[in-house]
Write a protein that holds these residues in place. Structure first.
Motif, PDB file in Angstrom:
ATOM      1  N   CYS C  49       0.837  -1.213   0.000  1.00 24.88           N
ATOM      2  CA  CYS C  49       0.000   0.000   0.000  1.00 24.88           C
ATOM      3  C   CYS C  49       0.868   1.257   0.000  1.00 24.88           C
ATOM      4  CB  CYS C  49      -0.920   0.035   1.219  1.00 24.88           C
ATOM      5  SG  CYS C  49      -1.836   1.597   1.320  1.00 24.88           S
ATOM      6  N   CYS C  72      -6.242   3.225  -5.215  1.00 23.63           N
ATOM      7  CA  CYS C  72      -5.459   2.767  -6.366  1.00 23.63           C
ATOM      8  C   CYS C  72      -5.775   1.320  -6.724  1.00 23.63           C
ATOM      9  CB  CYS C  72      -3.963   2.938  -6.117  1.00 23.63           C
ATOM     10  SG  CYS C  72      -3.255   1.860  -4.834  1.00 23.63           S
ATOM     11  N   GLY C  73      -6.112   0.519  -5.701  1.00 20.28           N
ATOM     12  CA  GLY C  73      -6.484  -0.862  -5.971  1.00 20.28           C
ATOM     13  C   GLY C  73      -5.335  -1.851  -5.937  1.00 20.28           C
ATOM     14  N   ILE C  74      -4.137  -1.373  -5.592  1.00 17.52           N
ATOM     15  CA  ILE C  74      -2.983  -2.289  -5.510  1.00 17.52           C
ATOM     16  C   ILE C  74      -3.281  -3.403  -4.504  1.00 17.52           C
ATOM     17  CG2 ILE C  74      -0.592  -2.478  -4.655  1.00 17.52           C
ATOM     18  CD1 ILE C  74       0.069   0.114  -6.093  1.00 17.52           C
ATOM     19  N   PHE C  77      -5.630  -5.961  -5.975  1.00 16.63           N
ATOM     20  CA  PHE C  77      -4.992  -6.595  -7.125  1.00 16.63           C
ATOM     21  C   PHE C  77      -3.941  -7.604  -6.676  1.00 16.63           C
ATOM     22  CE2 PHE C  77      -2.110  -6.867 -10.753  1.00 16.63           C
ATOM     23  CZ  PHE C  77      -2.999  -6.977 -11.810  1.00 16.63           C
ATOM     24  N   GLU C  78      -3.213  -7.273  -5.622  1.00 16.44           N
ATOM     25  CA  GLU C  78      -2.121  -8.136  -5.162  1.00 16.44           C
ATOM     26  C   GLU C  78      -2.594  -9.187  -4.157  1.00 16.44           C
ATOM     27  OE1 GLU C  78       0.895  -8.233  -6.400  1.00 16.44           O
ATOM     28  OE2 GLU C  78       0.533  -6.527  -7.740  1.00 16.44           O
TER      29      GLU C  78
END
Lengths: 401, 328, 104
Positions: C49, C72-74, C77-78
């Motif tokens: 993050c 952001c959606g990291i 996504f991860e």
């Protein structure tokens, strides 16, 4: 610990560079960062010898440019160290960006400058275009007439810079070669006297205080930038007082009093020249000569260029019998009416409602000689101006036509 | 100045134990949120991973930040995101500035004036513009003077803060605002400057290349840099979703792909000895990395196959050189 | 902000981490929704993050800091538990922010 060398006061035959290096040794700064440039080089040669022989405690940084020299000094000063550098001409020009950073961050860095002309054409000799080019970067600026003044000014500069009411960088200029490389008698203080006069710095917002972490040099947008600039003006106004106080205290110590300006036979003078730096010495001698012939001439030497002593200059002019004034600039302001000192003097007079015939004189660029004859020529110009004759905005001394 | 020692001793890779992530979560973040880095900017991740390693090793970082995205976004007056001492001086002088701070540390230590005796490490932090280009001279000088500091370059391969202009770190054929992919010139004609080897050429004790996707490797390398006496140079891959025209959520994925395709090899150099820390079992084509990013979009147009081929050659050449350097 | 006489000179900021009061969560177009029951506390979201917005207490992910999360959606996504299509099994799901906001 630094070694005590000078236990008794002495008068020594020193060049301006030797005297500056001696002042640096006695101040014993925490960090000195410098890069070689003629005619400043010798200061660092002498100082490097002190470092190499353990005569100072200084961390001496032999950096790869003047830009990095001042950048490192900024880092050191923000960490709370007493930091210094020294440079000349193009070196000061390369520092220009960081001069504004240092003053904007209110870091008390002391910077002896050996005045040198700016390129092009490249020229290693004296004029004031270097400091004049940097005059609006927020640094206090003092000019020295001779080697001893440079020594005295550098010592006082530490006190001025670090005063809580000021906290600004101080640039102390001496004329390249004319002062930096000429041997004169210099009266030195003892190491203990200098140590006591400069005192110990206080750590203000030190980067090394990790328990109280501070952010230095943030980005200030349109909502706060102007406030910080206003603060800098205030600091400069305070510096006007602090420079005077330091001068008075220094007078108690050494007997010689330093003020913002020095006057020479102005009381009954009808023709006054205003000058900075080494030419003041030549001009004093010329005044004596002309006075012997019965001419009512006088001189004002400006020591403090920033903050400019508006009141001091006008008060002296007002108290004289002046018919006309000549302002001698060792720098050009291309496209301006005359040189930068001329502009300051005119502003000082006009804002006090004093209108006198006044003329600009540019001299000594790139080390061009300025001797007694040239100063006499300058007085002739002032006399012509007083007589209502046609005088150009700028008269060049010792210029081939 | 630091004493020039022939071969500083290193904490070996095996000696650096990365604690389980869970344990690290109890440490205090030294970078506060509320900074204005773009959504998905991986620089934020890099800063957090730096502080994880520093906190675990009980070091306080004292940072000089060059002008750039991180500097601008973390210090908008009257707010600061920093919980450690931090200074911004200008764009081109982070290295000179931090070495000045380090010199001050030594001077004040001698005088007994240090406000604290806790462990500190000096860090210069800059983007690729502030490192490869405008800050290059200042960086080189600081390396040569052998100050005790870590130089961290977060490399997002262009001047992102000023609007995606090409830098010498921009890879060949990438489209930037100053070398856009046009009909005649397809993006940047020159290959990326190979900064790590330039750093190694200074003879500094530690140089490493890192990627935030590989946080274990990141942690070890940063810890090693912390424990290195003298200068270290860390070249860190930093996805810029805005400048690379990539998806905000794919910053870490792109970082992984950069490593897996050998576009961004992970290696370290201790006292001049090169070691590749990760060799992908199956080397992926650089296409996998390129296709995630709009800055390379023009390379996929028919007739432009040679552009991809050329970039692949740049990547292969560098990898082969690395393999050779490792054998030295 | 204070007037020029009262601001710290040289623009020094003496309050570390003061940017926390600046709510970057307002930028968010997508919101990571956390489903605690599916989380294995691997901390992959936390380590990646960019905005320190994964709140962990006693080694467990407990919430998202919506005051600062920029969306952001990291994290989603991860997240190893958020692959595939079955939303009910995911630990983190990105949903449009407007679903959660009444104003605008």
């Amino acid at each position: 610990m630094a070694v005590r060398l000078m236990t008794e006061r002495k008068v020594v035959p020193y060049t301006g560079n030797m005297a500056t290096a001696e002042a640096l040794r006695q101040i014993n700064p925490d960090v000195v960062a410098a890069y070689p440039i003629t005619p400043q080089t010798e200061i660092m040669h002498f100082f490097a010898n002190y470092v190499a022989n353990g005569l100072v405690d200084t961390e001496f940084m032999t950096v790869e440019s003047e830009h990095s020299a001042l950048s490192a000094a900024v880092g050191a000063a923000a960490a709370g160290a007493r930091a210094m550098t020294a440079t000349a001409g193009p070196g000061l020009a390369l520092m220009w960006e960081i001069l504004g950073v240092a003053s904007g961050m209110r870091l008390p860095i002391v910077i002896p400058v050996v005045n040198r002309a700016l390129s092009a054409p490249i020229n290693i000799h004296c004029d004031h275009s270097d400091m004049m080019g940097a005059r609006d970067q927020g640094c206090i600026m003092l000019f020295s007439e001779n080697a001893e003044e440079q020594y005295d000014n550098v010592i006082q500069a530490v006190r001025i810079a670090e005063d809580e009411r000021v906290r600004l960088p101080v640039i102390i200029g001496m004329d390249g070669f004319i002062i930096s490389h000429s041997i004169e008698n210099v009266s030195l203080l003892t190491d203990d006297e200098v140590k006591k006069f400069v005192g110990k710095q206080t750590l203000t917002h030190s980067l090394l205080d990790i328990d109280n972490p501070v952010t230095h040099g943030p980005i200030a947008m349109a909502d706060s930038y102007m406030e910080f600039k206003r603060q800098q003006r205030e600091a400069m106004m305070n510096a006007y007082k602090v420079i005077r106080e330091a001068g008075e205290e220094f007078a108690e110590l050494k007997g010689k009093k330093y003020e913002h300006i020095e006057t020479y036979k102005t009381e009954d003078a009808e023709y006054i020249l205003i000058v900075m730096g080494s030419a003041a010495g030549t001009a004093k001698y010329t005044v004596d000569g002309l006075r012997e012939k019965g001419e009512k001439v006088g001189l004002i030497k400006v020591r403090t260029f920033r903050p400019f002593p508006y009141y001091d200059v006008v008060d002296v002019i007002d108290a004289s019998n002046v018919k006309a004034i000549g302002v001698m600039d060792r720098a050009e302001t291309f496209g301006g009416y005359s040189g930068p000192l001329f502009e300051e003097v005119c502003t000082s007079l006009y804002t006090r409602g004093k209108i006198y015939p006044i003329t600009g004189i540019v001299y000594g660029l790139g080390g061009r000689d300025c001797n007694l004859n040239h100063i006499e020529e300058a007085f002739d110009v002032v006399k012509r101006k007083a007589a209502g004759m046609d005088v150009p905005p700028v008269t060049y001394l010792n210029l081939r036509v | 100045m630091a004493q020039v020692s022939d071969k500083p001793k290193f904490v070996t890779r095996e000696e650096v134990k990365m604690p389980p992530l869970k344990e690290l979560t109890s440490m205090r973040d030294k970078i506060a949120p509320g900074h204005r880095l773009c959504t998905g900017c991986v620089a934020g991740t890099i800063l957090r991973q730096m502080f994880m390693a520093a906190e675990a090793a009980d070091y306080t970082l004292i940072i000089a930040n060059a002008t750039g995205c991180v500097e601008v976004c973390t210090s908008i007056y009257p707010y600061t995101s920093w919980k450690v001492p931090w200074i911004h001086n200008a764009f081109e002088n982070a290295a000179a500035t931090i070495t000045g701070v380090e010199a001050a540390y030594k001077a004040l230590k001698k005088k007994g004036m240090l406000p604290s005796d806790k462990k500190v490490k000096f860090v210069a932090l800059a983007g690729d513009g502030g490192t490869y280009d405008i800050g290059f001279q200042s960086l080189s000088g600081a390396f040569e003077r052998n100050h005790d500091f870590i130089y961290v370059c977060y490399d997002n391969e262009a001047y992102m803060n000023t609007g995606i202009q090409r830098s010498s770190a921009t890879p060949r054929h990438a489209s930037t605002t100053t070398q856009p992919a046009g009909k005649v010139i397809p993006g940047k004609p020159q290959p990326k400057k190979w900064m790590p080897e330039i750093a190694v050429a200074h003879g500094i004790p530690y140089v490493a290349q890192l990627a935030p996707s590989n946080f274990n490797d990141f942690f070890k390398k940063f810890t090693k840099a912390l424990n290195t006496e003298g200068p270290s140079y860390l070249n860190i891959f930093c996805t810029c979703p805005r400048g690379w025209r990539a998806k905000e959520e794919e910053g870490i994925l792109i970082s992984k792909l950069a490593v897996e395709t050998n576009y961004w090899p992970l290696f370290e150099v201790e006292n001049g000895s090169w070691k590749i820390n990760y060799k992908p079992k199956e080397r992926k084509s650089v296409v996998e990395f390129l296709k995630k990013q709009g800055r390379f979009k023009h390379m996929f147009k028919s007739g432009n196959e040679h552009l991809i081929e050329e970039l692949q050659q740049d990547v292969d050449k560098r990898w082969e050189r690395l393999l050779k350097l490792e054998q030295l | 902000m204070k007037g020029w006489k009262n601001l710290e000179i040289g623009a020094v900021i003496t309050e570390p981490g003061s940017s926390t009061v600046y709510k970057t969560g307002e930028w968010r177009a997508w919101r990571p929704v956390f489903q605690r029951e599916n989380c294995i506390d691997c901390m992959i979201c936390w380590v990646f993050c960019p905005d320190s917005s994964i709140i962990v207490e006693d080694n467990k992910v407990v919430a998202i800091d919506y005051e600062h999360c920029k969306g952001c959606g990291i994290c989603a996504f991860e997240c190893p538990k958020s692959k595939g299509d079955n939303e009910s099994k995911k630990a983190l799901i990105m949903k449009p922010e407007y679903l959660f906001r009444e104003e605008d």
